[in-house]
Design an enzyme around this catalytic site. Structure first.
Site, mmCIF file in Angstrom:
data_model
loop_
_atom_site.group_PDB
_atom_site.id
_atom_site.type_symbol
_atom_site.label_atom_id
_atom_site.label_comp_id
_atom_site.label_asym_id
_atom_site.label_seq_id
_atom_site.Cartn_x
_atom_site.Cartn_y
_atom_site.Cartn_z
ATOM 1 N N ASN A 140 -7.053 2.649 -12.178
ATOM 2 C CA ASN A 140 -5.888 1.824 -11.927
ATOM 3 C C ASN A 140 -4.642 2.340 -12.072
ATOM 4 O OD1 ASN A 140 -4.660 -0.876 -11.031
ATOM 5 N ND2 ASN A 140 -4.358 -1.183 -13.370
ATOM 6 N N ILE A 163 -8.389 -10.229 -10.463
ATOM 7 C CA ILE A 163 -8.795 -9.698 -11.775
ATOM 8 C C ILE A 163 -10.494 -9.472 -11.712
ATOM 9 C CG2 ILE A 163 -9.315 -10.126 -14.380
ATOM 10 C CD1 ILE A 163 -6.536 -11.594 -14.491
ATOM 11 N N GLU A 174 -11.103 -4.631 -20.886
ATOM 12 C CA GLU A 174 -9.824 -5.324 -21.445
ATOM 13 C C GLU A 174 -8.933 -5.123 -20.178
ATOM 14 O OE1 GLU A 174 -6.270 -4.494 -24.572
ATOM 15 O OE2 GLU A 174 -8.498 -3.161 -24.587
ATOM 16 N N LEU A 175 -7.981 -6.202 -19.724
ATOM 17 C CA LEU A 175 -7.266 -6.077 -18.786
ATOM 18 C C LEU A 175 -5.899 -4.829 -19.100
ATOM 19 C CD1 LEU A 175 -5.872 -6.850 -15.911
ATOM 20 C CD2 LEU A 175 -4.641 -8.540 -17.337
ATOM 21 N N HIS A 213 -0.609 1.102 -13.348
ATOM 22 C CA HIS A 213 -0.042 0.114 -14.035
ATOM 23 C C HIS A 213 1.256 0.437 -14.132
ATOM 24 C CE1 HIS A 213 0.217 -3.587 -16.199
ATOM 25 N NE2 HIS A 213 1.054 -3.066 -17.164
ATOM 26 N N GLY A 267 0.909 -1.283 -0.089
ATOM 27 C CA GLY A 267 -0.064 0.070 -0.004
ATOM 28 C C GLY A 267 0.856 1.347 -0.022
ATOM 29 N N ARG A 279 -15.493 -15.996 -9.033
ATOM 30 C CA ARG A 279 -15.180 -14.561 -9.089
ATOM 31 C C ARG A 279 -16.417 -13.727 -8.851
ATOM 32 N NH1 ARG A 279 -10.081 -13.355 -10.943
ATOM 33 N NH2 ARG A 279 -9.260 -15.224 -11.619
HETATM 34 C C1 GRF Z 1 2.388 -0.813 -7.969
HETATM 35 O O1 GRF Z 1 3.707 -1.203 -8.732
HETATM 36 C C2 GRF Z 1 1.171 -0.500 -8.952
HETATM 37 O O2 GRF Z 1 1.879 -0.312 -10.150
HETATM 38 C C3 GRF Z 1 0.642 -2.043 -9.136
HETATM 39 O O3 GRF Z 1 0.886 -2.766 -7.882
HETATM 40 C C4 GRF Z 1 1.789 -1.958 -7.329
HETATM 41 C C5 GRF Z 1 1.189 -1.694 -5.841
HETATM 42 O O4 GRF Z 1 2.294 -1.321 -4.948
HETATM 43 N N1 GRF Z 1 -0.619 -2.072 -9.691
HETATM 44 P P1 GRF Z 1 2.123 -0.681 -3.387
HETATM 45 O O5 GRF Z 1 1.117 -1.799 -2.641
HETATM 46 O O6 GRF Z 1 1.179 0.644 -3.776
HETATM 47 O O7 GRF Z 1 3.268 -0.628 -2.887
#
Ligand code: GRF
Length: 212
Positions: free
Chosen positions: A106, A91, A142-143, A108, A12, A64
């Site tokens: 999100n 997912i 889409e992922l 990424h 986190g 899920r």
């Molecule tokens: C991050 O690298 C983010 O891009 C990915 O999961 C990781 C989470 O890291 N989706 P944290 O738990 O916020 O340290």
């Protein structure tokens, strides 16, 4: 004031950056933190500043979809205006995505559309990329394929490893996620026909390019 709910599975550190940034924000506040893992350190981070938490263990659900409905129930109970995925390692079903369409973000760890999915840092190294980074995007079915809001890049130097890239990219994540969230909370961004508008102007497919 927009209600923000953050979903996590682990450390986190992004959640921490969001908590710090929203502590003095009049447009948005974190009202709940939800984890699928009981021992996620992010839960402690939230408790420390008096924010409501919930743990919904996905292994207790037979499908899920049943898990996702339990998530939806909790998030709706918090009256979320915005749902933020911050290292949430599940997912999500189309039903979940559709329920929160236009208010689900999100982050990424790649310069999308490059390297959707996992092992992004290794893939960037293997490809010999000179740049790597991270992207905040709206979530679609889409992922890692939803419309990008903001992106930040760092140089890949000779001698960089997966670990060094993780560190570099994390630092960028902690800068751009709070920016994207503040834009949403102050109603500066909208999603129309899978394109993001910032202050009424359409963004490029890769989102706003954040200069470090
Ligand atoms: C991050 O690298 C983010 O891009 C990915 O999961 C990781 C989470 O890291 N989706 P944290 O738990 O916020 O340290």
């Amino acid at each position: 004031m927009k209600n923000i709910v953050v979903l996590i599975s682990g450390s986190g550190s992004n959640l921490q950056a969001i908590l710090d940034a929203t502590a003095n924000d009049h447009n948005g506040r974190v009202v709940g933190v939800l984890s699928n893992k009981e021992n996620a350190f992010g839960i402690e981070r939230a408790k420390k500043v008096g924010i409501d938490t919930a743990v919904i263990d996905h292994t207790r659900f037979e499908s899920r979809l049943a898990f996702d409905y339990a998530l939806i129930e909790q998030i709706d109970a918090w009256q979320a205006d915005l749902v933020v995925l911050a290292g949430f390692m599940r997912i999500l079903t189309n039903e979940f995505v559709q329920h929160f369409r236009g208010r689900l973000l999100n982050i990424h760890p790649s310069l999308l559309p490059k390297y959707k999915g996992t092992n992004t840092h290794q893939r960037a190294l293997d490809a010999g990329d000179t740049e790597h980074g991270c992207t905040v995007h709206f979530v679609s079915e889409e992922l890692d394929g939803g419309a990008a809001i903001i992106q930040a890049a760092t140089r890949v130097e000779r001698g960089d490893t997966v670990d060094s890239l993780i560190n570099k990219v994390h630092k960028l994540e902690h800068q751009i996620y709070p920016i994207a969230i503040s834009w949403f909370a102050s109603e500066r961004i909208t999603l129309e026909n899978n394109r993001v508008y910032l202050d009424g102007s359409p963004l490029a497919d890769t989102g706003y390019l954040y200069r470090v």
